[in-house]
Design an enzyme around this catalytic site. Sequence first.
Site, PDB file in Angstrom:
ATOM      1  N   SER A 153       0.835  -1.187   0.000  1.00 24.36           N
ATOM      2  CA  SER A 153       0.000   0.000   0.000  1.00 24.36           C
ATOM      3  C   SER A 153       0.880   1.251   0.000  1.00 24.36           C
ATOM      4  O   SER A 153       1.714   1.409  -0.879  1.00 24.36           O
ATOM      5  CB  SER A 153      -0.952  -0.038   1.198  1.00 24.36           C
ATOM      6  OG  SER A 153      -2.000   0.872   1.046  1.00 24.36           O
ATOM      7  N   ARG A 222     -12.017   6.860   9.182  1.00 24.13           N
ATOM      8  CA  ARG A 222     -11.518   5.484   9.285  1.00 24.13           C
ATOM      9  C   ARG A 222     -12.556   4.486   8.791  1.00 24.13           C
ATOM     10  O   ARG A 222     -12.210   3.489   8.143  1.00 24.13           O
ATOM     11  CB  ARG A 222     -11.146   5.176  10.732  1.00 24.13           C
ATOM     12  CG  ARG A 222     -10.559   3.781  10.941  1.00 24.13           C
ATOM     13  CD  ARG A 222      -9.321   3.570  10.106  1.00 24.13           C
ATOM     14  NE  ARG A 222      -8.614   2.349  10.482  1.00 24.13           N
ATOM     15  CZ  ARG A 222      -7.513   1.901   9.890  1.00 24.13           C
ATOM     16  NH1 ARG A 222      -6.989   2.594   8.894  1.00 24.13           N
ATOM     17  NH2 ARG A 222      -6.940   0.794  10.291  1.00 24.13           N
ATOM     18  N   ASP A 315      -8.558  -7.100  -4.494  1.00 25.18           N
ATOM     19  CA  ASP A 315      -8.206  -5.741  -4.082  1.00 25.18           C
ATOM     20  C   ASP A 315      -8.792  -4.746  -5.070  1.00 25.18           C
ATOM     21  O   ASP A 315      -8.279  -4.557  -6.165  1.00 25.18           O
ATOM     22  CB  ASP A 315      -6.685  -5.598  -4.008  1.00 25.18           C
ATOM     23  CG  ASP A 315      -6.235  -4.252  -3.452  1.00 25.18           C
ATOM     24  OD1 ASP A 315      -7.080  -3.350  -3.294  1.00 25.18           O
ATOM     25  OD2 ASP A 315      -5.021  -4.107  -3.195  1.00 25.18           O
ATOM     26  N   HIS A 348      -8.104  -5.256  -0.149  1.00 25.59           N
ATOM     27  CA  HIS A 348      -6.797  -4.617  -0.004  1.00 25.59           C
ATOM     28  C   HIS A 348      -6.064  -5.092   1.246  1.00 25.59           C
ATOM     29  O   HIS A 348      -4.826  -5.145   1.270  1.00 25.59           O
ATOM     30  CB  HIS A 348      -6.979  -3.095   0.034  1.00 25.59           C
ATOM     31  CG  HIS A 348      -5.688  -2.342   0.071  1.00 25.59           C
ATOM     32  ND1 HIS A 348      -4.731  -2.468  -0.924  1.00 25.59           N
ATOM     33  CD2 HIS A 348      -5.190  -1.447   0.973  1.00 25.59           C
ATOM     34  CE1 HIS A 348      -3.707  -1.688  -0.637  1.00 25.59           C
ATOM     35  NE2 HIS A 348      -3.954  -1.066   0.512  1.00 25.59           N
ATOM     36  N   ASP A 349      -6.805  -5.450   2.276  1.00 26.52           N
ATOM     37  CA  ASP A 349      -6.187  -5.944   3.508  1.00 26.52           C
ATOM     38  C   ASP A 349      -5.437  -7.261   3.307  1.00 26.52           C
ATOM     39  O   ASP A 349      -4.759  -7.729   4.224  1.00 26.52           O
ATOM     40  CB  ASP A 349      -7.242  -6.139   4.593  1.00 26.52           C
ATOM     41  CG  ASP A 349      -7.409  -4.899   5.468  1.00 26.52           C
ATOM     42  OD1 ASP A 349      -6.572  -3.985   5.368  1.00 26.52           O
ATOM     43  OD2 ASP A 349      -8.383  -4.852   6.244  1.00 26.52           O
TER      44      ASP A 349
END
Length: 376
Positions: A153, A222, A315, A348-349
Amino acid sequence: MEANKQITNEKPNATQTYTFAYSPDELKLESGEKLGPITLAYETYGKLNPEKSNALLVVHALTGDSHAAGTNGWWENLIGPGKGIDTNKYFVICSNVIGGCKGSTGPSSTNPKTGKPYGLSFPLIGIGDMVEAQKRLIDHLGVEKLMSVVGGSMGGMQVLQWMVSYPYKIRSAIPIATTLNHTPQQIAFNEVGRQAVMADPDWKNGDYYGHCPPAKGLAVARMIGHITYMSDTSMTEKFGRKTRVDKEPFKFAADFEVEGYLRYRGDNFVKRFDANSYLYLTKAIDNFNLLNGHNLGNVFKGLRAKVLVIAFKSDWLYPAYQSQETVKACKLAGIEASYCELNSTYGHDSFLLETEQETKLLGDFLKTVENGGKHT
């Protein structure tokens, strides 16, 4: 030790700090502004060999820090004895980026000129500035050439910047789930998060230190970000349309489990992160543009390092085509580059969670770097 350099807590596996100043005590940043002196918080794992040839730099993502390995390390399943990044073999370095809030100089740090927190007087910083500060730390540790630099990232952006800024300082590079520059959609998500922070009345134009922080705005930012880190599949598998048994007697309470989860993530985030750092770091990744008018084939001109690029099928924040563009740039420059696109439902994690797959890939790749490109 030079008078303008200080290092404290010199103990492996514990957070250390390194403070350095530039002549005349300031660093010229990408924005044209200046900053100094600068402190970096960092941790090291493993031992540097006598030849100083086994050092790896691990660089963190947007809200990460220097604590990459060990208990509660953000990559604890990947870094350690016998793991993908084997600390029995490698000397691993990880520093908190400038602009951050976990020990490195950032907007919550004390401005030596005023004796008060910088707030919005802190200058804009870029990915290149983060890398420049890291390079000074690497020099201080006596490492002439890194065996590898690896990160996902925003960390992947730093890896790409290392490939451009200091190609002679690295033997290999591993950018994961990242991009050469942000698309309008990626910028848009970050802008909504920034607006949420700045709309909070407690933000006070960045001058909230010593008062209530803009907790509600940062929590919403967040929550927005966390949605982009997951995938439709991972959310369905984790939550489905399940409702909470302990829901509040309020019309707009968090009835669904996914709502409660996002609120939990937002509320916990504000306990560990500074709102101004969030603004500065998201702006840094939005401004990152490695192409910057360059032809794709010239981006990595002069680089002689081996490169492993990793992406994940689910992702959608940093889709695989962006990693493929990095590989294309490497190939056009005649660089030895490998590409792996991994199956995962985590979105994405995945770069933080798919450590079993990454362990195999990174372990094998680093062996080839050790052996000068020969497989064992």
